[in-house]
Design a protein around this motif. Structure first.
Motif, mmCIF file in Angstrom:
data_model
loop_
_atom_site.group_PDB
_atom_site.id
_atom_site.type_symbol
_atom_site.label_atom_id
_atom_site.label_comp_id
_atom_site.label_asym_id
_atom_site.label_seq_id
_atom_site.Cartn_x
_atom_site.Cartn_y
_atom_site.Cartn_z
ATOM 1 N N LEU A 193 -0.415 -13.585 4.358
ATOM 2 C CA LEU A 193 -1.598 -12.740 4.255
ATOM 3 C C LEU A 193 -1.554 -11.888 2.989
ATOM 4 C CD1 LEU A 193 -4.240 -11.727 5.500
ATOM 5 C CD2 LEU A 193 -2.896 -10.032 6.763
ATOM 6 N N GLU A 194 -0.384 -11.316 2.689
ATOM 7 C CA GLU A 194 -0.238 -10.505 1.472
ATOM 8 C C GLU A 194 -0.433 -11.351 0.212
ATOM 9 O OE1 GLU A 194 2.946 -7.021 2.370
ATOM 10 O OE2 GLU A 194 3.681 -9.085 2.598
ATOM 11 N N VAL A 195 0.169 -12.515 0.184
ATOM 12 C CA VAL A 195 0.037 -13.403 -0.975
ATOM 13 C C VAL A 195 -1.417 -13.817 -1.153
ATOM 14 C CG1 VAL A 195 0.663 -15.675 -1.901
ATOM 15 C CG2 VAL A 195 2.417 -14.217 -0.872
ATOM 16 N N MET B 41 1.277 -7.177 -8.105
ATOM 17 C CA MET B 41 2.128 -6.077 -7.641
ATOM 18 C C MET B 41 1.720 -5.594 -6.253
ATOM 19 S SD MET B 41 2.280 -3.633 -10.966
ATOM 20 C CE MET B 41 2.488 -4.341 -12.578
ATOM 21 N N GLY B 42 0.548 -6.006 -5.808
ATOM 22 C CA GLY B 42 0.050 -5.550 -4.512
ATOM 23 C C GLY B 42 -0.851 -4.336 -4.602
ATOM 24 N N GLU B 43 -1.171 -3.918 -5.806
ATOM 25 C CA GLU B 43 -2.031 -2.744 -6.008
ATOM 26 C C GLU B 43 -3.482 -3.207 -6.144
ATOM 27 O OE1 GLU B 43 -0.708 0.104 -5.586
ATOM 28 O OE2 GLU B 43 1.376 -0.530 -5.690
ATOM 29 N N LEU B 44 -4.027 -3.751 -5.074
ATOM 30 C CA LEU B 44 -5.368 -4.317 -5.098
ATOM 31 C C LEU B 44 -6.425 -3.265 -5.409
ATOM 32 C CD1 LEU B 44 -5.164 -6.770 -2.064
ATOM 33 C CD2 LEU B 44 -4.361 -7.054 -4.407
ATOM 34 N N PRO C 151 6.808 -17.923 1.625
ATOM 35 C CA PRO C 151 7.162 -16.703 0.895
ATOM 36 C C PRO C 151 8.377 -16.065 1.552
ATOM 37 C CG PRO C 151 4.830 -16.697 1.500
ATOM 38 C CD PRO C 151 5.467 -17.852 2.191
ATOM 39 N N THR C 152 9.249 -15.505 0.745
ATOM 40 C CA THR C 152 10.489 -14.929 1.262
ATOM 41 C C THR C 152 10.300 -13.506 1.749
ATOM 42 O OG1 THR C 152 11.672 -16.265 -0.345
ATOM 43 C CG2 THR C 152 12.924 -14.541 0.734
ATOM 44 N N ALA D 156 -4.143 -12.279 -0.063
ATOM 45 C CA ALA D 156 -4.959 -11.130 -0.471
ATOM 46 C C ALA D 156 -4.779 -10.827 -1.960
ATOM 47 C CB ALA D 156 -4.583 -9.901 0.358
ATOM 48 N N ARG D 157 -3.548 -10.901 -2.444
ATOM 49 C CA ARG D 157 -3.285 -10.632 -3.857
ATOM 50 C C ARG D 157 -3.952 -11.676 -4.747
ATOM 51 N NH1 ARG D 157 2.984 -8.422 -4.137
ATOM 52 N NH2 ARG D 157 2.726 -6.869 -2.488
ATOM 53 N N LEU D 158 -3.815 -12.941 -4.376
ATOM 54 C CA LEU D 158 -4.430 -14.004 -5.173
ATOM 55 C C LEU D 158 -5.955 -13.969 -5.091
ATOM 56 C CD1 LEU D 158 -1.919 -16.890 -4.463
ATOM 57 C CD2 LEU D 158 -2.334 -15.779 -6.668
ATOM 58 N N ALA D 159 -6.500 -13.654 -3.922
ATOM 59 C CA ALA D 159 -7.960 -13.549 -3.786
ATOM 60 C C ALA D 159 -8.500 -12.426 -4.666
ATOM 61 C CB ALA D 159 -8.340 -13.312 -2.325
ATOM 62 N N ALA D 160 -7.818 -11.305 -4.671
ATOM 63 C CA ALA D 160 -8.239 -10.196 -5.534
ATOM 64 C C ALA D 160 -8.129 -10.584 -6.998
ATOM 65 C CB ALA D 160 -7.391 -8.959 -5.243
ATOM 66 N N ALA D 161 -7.091 -11.358 -7.335
ATOM 67 C CA ALA D 161 -6.911 -11.813 -8.718
ATOM 68 C C ALA D 161 -7.986 -12.813 -9.131
ATOM 69 C CB ALA D 161 -5.523 -12.430 -8.889
ATOM 70 N N VAL D 162 -8.671 -13.400 -8.181
ATOM 71 C CA VAL D 162 -9.811 -14.282 -8.473
ATOM 72 C C VAL D 162 -11.096 -13.468 -8.568
ATOM 73 C CG1 VAL D 162 -11.297 -16.099 -7.523
ATOM 74 C CG2 VAL D 162 -8.817 -16.353 -7.436
#
Length: 161
Positions: A13-15, A123-126, A7-8, A17-23
């Motif tokens: 960790l952020e990516v 967006m990161g708004e978990l 990731p750039t 967390a975002r994907l885990a929340a999206a699951v």
């Protein structure tokens, strides 16, 4: 070569967390639909949410990496528009008319909501994804006695026809 697998602007960790929340968040809503034998099971909820989240993360990453390039025109809001429109078509496929009643509208709206959850997680708004999932789940659970009572299959007007 290894840079294209990193990731750039976001950390792993952020990516993650975002994907885990999206699951997790749409899975909760999808399982409610699945356990009540609704037209769409839990899998599309998760797939749509993860895909929406990934598209938005990717567009944010691309926006950050091309921010100095005057010719690059990256707009994450266009990704959001496309995702929401596309999911609307998927949800429409879950709805059908039975007499004077439309069936599957709750599942259609829920699948559309799964896409929205994926986008806000991207967006990161978990916290917002969690609140949306919780409110939709509460609505589906609390409204169940009313919808079962007025199920078109059990509706007195249907019996008279």
């Amino acid at each position: 070569m290894t840079d294209m697998f990193q990731p750039t602007t976001l950390s792993w960790l952020e990516v993650t967390a975002r994907l885990a929340a999206a699951v997790i968040f749409p899975l909760i809503v999808g399982l409610e639909r699945f356990f009540h034998k609704k037209p769409i099971d839990f899998r599309p909820f998760v797939i749509i949410s993860v895909a929406a989240c990934g598209l938005l993360i990717g567009s944010i990453e691309l926006l950050q990496t091309t921010s100095g390039d005057e010719q690059a025109r990256i707009d994450p809001t266009r990704v959001i528009e496309g995702v929401i429109t596309g999911i609307g078509f998927i949800g429409a496929g879950a709805m059908f008319r039975q007499g004077n009643y439309v069936q599957g509208a709750g599942s259609a709206a829920s699948i559309w909501c799964a896409g929205a959850i994926g986008l806000v997680c991207g967006m990161g708004e978990l916290w917002l994804g969690a609140v949306i999932a919780l409110l939709v789940l509460i609505l589906l659970l609390v409204s169940r006695p009313f919808t079962e009572r007025w199920d078109p299959g059990n509706h007195p007007a249907q019996e008279q026809e």
